[in-house]
Design an enzyme around this catalytic site. Sequence first.
Site, PDB file in Angstrom:
ATOM      1  N   ASN A   1      -1.728   2.988  -1.059  1.00 29.78           N
ATOM      2  CA  ASN A   1      -1.196   4.293  -1.460  1.00 29.78           C
ATOM      3  C   ASN A   1      -0.765   5.119  -0.253  1.00 29.78           C
ATOM      4  O   ASN A   1       0.424   5.358  -0.028  1.00 29.78           O
ATOM      5  CB  ASN A   1      -2.211   5.054  -2.311  1.00 29.78           C
ATOM      6  CG  ASN A   1      -1.655   6.345  -2.938  1.00 29.78           C
ATOM      7  OD1 ASN A   1      -2.184   6.842  -3.906  1.00 29.78           O
ATOM      8  ND2 ASN A   1      -0.573   6.906  -2.420  1.00 29.78           N
ATOM      9  N   THR A   2      -1.730   5.525   0.555  1.00 25.91           N
ATOM     10  CA  THR A   2      -1.428   6.457   1.638  1.00 25.91           C
ATOM     11  C   THR A   2      -0.296   5.971   2.541  1.00 25.91           C
ATOM     12  O   THR A   2       0.605   6.735   2.899  1.00 25.91           O
ATOM     13  CB  THR A   2      -2.696   6.708   2.470  1.00 25.91           C
ATOM     14  OG1 THR A   2      -3.681   7.251   1.608  1.00 25.91           O
ATOM     15  CG2 THR A   2      -2.425   7.686   3.615  1.00 25.91           C
TER      16      THR A   2
ATOM     17  N   GLY B   1      -7.345   6.084   2.839  1.00 26.76           N
ATOM     18  CA  GLY B   1      -6.426   6.968   3.566  1.00 26.76           C
ATOM     19  C   GLY B   1      -6.553   6.902   5.074  1.00 26.76           C
ATOM     20  O   GLY B   1      -5.902   7.672   5.784  1.00 26.76           O
TER      21      GLY B   1
ATOM     22  N   ALA C   1      -7.686   0.035  -0.082  1.00 32.84           N
ATOM     23  CA  ALA C   1      -8.054   1.128   0.823  1.00 32.84           C
ATOM     24  C   ALA C   1      -7.943   0.772   2.296  1.00 32.84           C
ATOM     25  O   ALA C   1      -8.385  -0.274   2.748  1.00 32.84           O
ATOM     26  CB  ALA C   1      -9.449   1.658   0.540  1.00 32.84           C
ATOM     27  N   GLY C   2      -7.313   1.693   3.001  1.00 27.70           N
ATOM     28  CA  GLY C   2      -7.270   1.617   4.460  1.00 27.70           C
ATOM     29  C   GLY C   2      -6.133   0.789   5.036  1.00 27.70           C
ATOM     30  O   GLY C   2      -5.965   0.737   6.247  1.00 27.70           O
TER      31      GLY C   2
ATOM     32  N   LYS D   1      -9.364   1.398 -12.845  1.00 26.27           N
ATOM     33  CA  LYS D   1      -9.830   1.199 -11.475  1.00 26.27           C
ATOM     34  C   LYS D   1     -11.076   2.049 -11.324  1.00 26.27           C
ATOM     35  O   LYS D   1     -10.994   3.286 -11.262  1.00 26.27           O
ATOM     36  CB  LYS D   1      -8.760   1.613 -10.456  1.00 26.27           C
ATOM     37  CG  LYS D   1      -9.315   1.534  -9.024  1.00 26.27           C
ATOM     38  CD  LYS D   1      -8.346   2.002  -7.964  1.00 26.27           C
ATOM     39  CE  LYS D   1      -9.110   2.287  -6.685  1.00 26.27           C
ATOM     40  NZ  LYS D   1      -8.264   2.802  -5.607  1.00 26.27           N
TER      41      LYS D   1
END
Lengths: 258, 66
Positions: free
Chosen positions: A207-208, A159, A185-186, A98
């Site tokens: 992830n977050t 995040g 992301a996000g 990645k």
Amino acid sequence: MMDKLIIAGRSFNSRLLAGTGKFASNKAMVAALENSGCEIVTVALRRVDIDNPEDSLLSHIDRERYLLLPNTSGARDAEEAVRLARLARAAGCEPWVKLEVTPDPYYLLPDPIETLKAAEILVKEGFTVLPYMPADPVLAKHLQEAGTATVMPLGSPIGSNRGVRTRDHISIIIEQATVPVIVDAGLGAPSHAAEAMEMGADAVLVNTALADTADPAAMGRAFKKGVEAGREAYLAGLGPQRDKAQASSPLTGFLRDN
Amino acid sequence: MNLCVNGQSRDYPTSLNVEQLLATLELNRDQVVVELNREILVADKYVDIQLKDGDTLEIIQFVGGG
């Protein structure tokens, strides 16, 4: 059973990719990954703290079950990203990466020029490159031409949990893409993941949202459902949006004459 | 012999190869990857590579990330 996701000729049942950062414990991470159904997990590379070495993350990740996707987080330019990718390969990973080049520490937005440069080098070195990128349709074309296996436009900053704020540009990327589009992301809620999938994204990376919750195991399950719901709705085909109402019930005329 | 390991200057009384250095640091060789003076080392060669005074090493491992 969902239709399969194919990246670089390899097929996956799950359209959810998961990160392994920021979990309160390895146990919580393992539970979230398991329940999410993901088959690709991202990991990062860091210096060992030689005064205080920790148990390796890898001892908690079943390599039979998950494809490790090392990221190049921390790289501020192409050279650093290439160095990290080579290290990951030397550490025994398959040559999947990645690609992530984020020089700005406040918004962690990807550098389009350095990302493209690094992608060109890594593709030539035989890596399967999944680049994290600004939601820029022109850049997506350049990356595809460079030979990346996917494009991974950001929904909102890493995040931030703000969802698909780059919706219109991601739609153009999806329309034009010749490789899988993974919204990365996000994405802070299963509804965000569902939204991206309804738009026709091939997969999402989260992830977050999985890590930063009181119950990562439950959140993993919730995201799995969100991704599956979004994919199924996309395949079914969403109805058109209209400015005015269109009655769902028949408007019978017997209550009054006009 | 002075080595720079992960940014720290460290003195060793005897000469070491990479395998011995990892053992001294109590690191599992299967869980790390080593750069010597910016060159990535192949794990099979750890025992053959004798470290020299002034060498710079980076010892890297996987951590959680998104």
